[in-house]
Design a protein around this motif. Sequence first.
Motif, mmCIF file in Angstrom:
data_model
loop_
_atom_site.group_PDB
_atom_site.id
_atom_site.type_symbol
_atom_site.label_atom_id
_atom_site.label_comp_id
_atom_site.label_asym_id
_atom_site.label_seq_id
_atom_site.Cartn_x
_atom_site.Cartn_y
_atom_site.Cartn_z
ATOM 1 N N ASP A 28 0.829 -1.205 0.000
ATOM 2 C CA ASP A 28 0.000 0.000 0.000
ATOM 3 C C ASP A 28 0.865 1.257 0.000
ATOM 4 N N LEU A 29 2.090 1.126 0.512
ATOM 5 C CA LEU A 29 3.075 2.200 0.467
ATOM 6 C C LEU A 29 4.359 1.654 -0.155
ATOM 7 N N VAL A 30 5.138 2.567 -0.754
ATOM 8 C CA VAL A 30 6.410 2.198 -1.368
ATOM 9 C C VAL A 30 7.498 3.080 -0.768
ATOM 10 N N GLU A 31 8.582 2.464 -0.316
ATOM 11 C CA GLU A 31 9.689 3.264 0.178
ATOM 12 C C GLU A 31 10.427 3.893 -0.995
ATOM 13 N N VAL A 32 10.753 5.163 -0.875
ATOM 14 C CA VAL A 32 11.533 5.869 -1.889
ATOM 15 C C VAL A 32 12.819 6.369 -1.245
ATOM 16 N N LEU A 33 13.833 6.562 -2.068
ATOM 17 C CA LEU A 33 15.127 7.045 -1.591
ATOM 18 C C LEU A 33 15.599 6.264 -0.357
ATOM 19 N N PRO A 34 15.707 4.940 -0.469
ATOM 20 C CA PRO A 34 16.070 4.130 0.710
ATOM 21 C C PRO A 34 17.422 4.511 1.308
ATOM 22 N N GLY A 35 18.287 5.100 0.515
ATOM 23 C CA GLY A 35 19.576 5.515 1.043
ATOM 24 C C GLY A 35 19.474 6.655 2.049
ATOM 25 N N LEU A 36 18.293 7.302 2.101
ATOM 26 C CA LEU A 36 18.082 8.397 3.051
ATOM 27 C C LEU A 36 17.419 7.937 4.344
ATOM 28 N N ALA A 37 17.104 6.653 4.434
ATOM 29 C CA ALA A 37 16.520 6.144 5.683
ATOM 30 C C ALA A 37 17.500 6.399 6.823
ATOM 31 N N THR A 38 16.978 6.800 7.955
ATOM 32 C CA THR A 38 17.855 7.181 9.055
ATOM 33 C C THR A 38 17.179 6.930 10.390
ATOM 34 N N ASP A 39 17.979 6.884 11.432
ATOM 35 C CA ASP A 39 17.431 6.747 12.783
ATOM 36 C C ASP A 39 16.934 8.102 13.267
ATOM 37 N N GLY A 40 15.829 8.065 14.015
ATOM 38 C CA GLY A 40 15.253 9.282 14.560
ATOM 39 C C GLY A 40 15.388 9.331 16.066
ATOM 40 N N LEU A 41 14.294 9.692 16.739
ATOM 41 C CA LEU A 41 14.328 9.906 18.178
ATOM 42 C C LEU A 41 14.518 8.601 18.950
ATOM 43 N N PRO A 42 15.210 8.654 20.086
ATOM 44 C CA PRO A 42 15.356 7.463 20.925
ATOM 45 C C PRO A 42 14.027 7.096 21.574
#
Length: 311
Positions: free
Chosen positions: A260-274
């Motif tokens: 239902d969703l598609v990930e785009v720019l997977p190289g930009l995936a990053t960790d966020g808040l703890p």
Amino acid sequence: MYSSERLKGIDVFVTVADLGSFTAAAERLNLTGSAVSKSIARLEARLGTRLFNRTTRRLALSEAGVTFYRTCTCVLADLEEVEHALLVTGDQPHGKVRIELPASYGRLHVLPLILDFISLHPLLQPHVSFSDRFVDPVYEGIDIVVRIGGPDTWPAALGHQYFGAQRLVFCAAPAYLAEHGVPQHERDLEHHHCVGYGHTDGQVSPWLFKGRQPGEMEQRTLQPRIAVGDGEGEVAAVLAGHGIGQLPTWLTQRHLDRGDLVEVLPGLATDGLPMNLVWLKSREALPKVRALLDYLLARLAPHGARPGPSA
């Protein structure tokens, strides 16, 4: 060391506050009215403040009295609960426990765990609330808090356990990408419709990008087509094809798995808040708190709840 003086008069004070009358409290406690009045007077003298506002028609707690009443009722309730647990249920989780959860993560991933836990321990009475605001467990008397984000150092009164960081991904609905194209570089995001997280003050949370140095993060605010002040609402807008969103995997993974969703720019995936499980150290030895903490710690994860051993 705790002085025994601190315990004197608490039961009398709470009874007077509950009944709103010295006379009624005296009857309830099988004391004379004079004894009740003197007990409250000694308590006020020791605390150096007035606990009740007295008129000829009514008796009401003062502002200081309300604060003291809240603490006293918690203390008496805990004593009663522990006594009952020792007499009846041993070390089984028993009684009320206050839990504060972040709105979306809490509903989707923590509440189901709590419901499973109370199926195993029917004497437990959880009081669960949801909010994305900052809460102070010490001041508000909350036993357990799940917090996304938090301080670098924690107050000594709180225990805490880090269980991961949000994993943030860029994603969009297939229909949106079919109409507007798939971004190939982060600069392409400037030419796409964006879905952001909007706050009540009109501000929009920035998106996070990896910095030039390892571990460094950059924040950039893009002008969103639509801003929604709720994580599940953001997902709904992205699913409806209104643009690209940067969202945590605990919100999106099931939609990504179904297509239902598609990930785009997977190289930009990053960790966020703890993400942390936080609790009052003063209450962690209570069976109801310790058992639930152990249950949650074995199952909470940044991508959502994970299976754990039976409790």
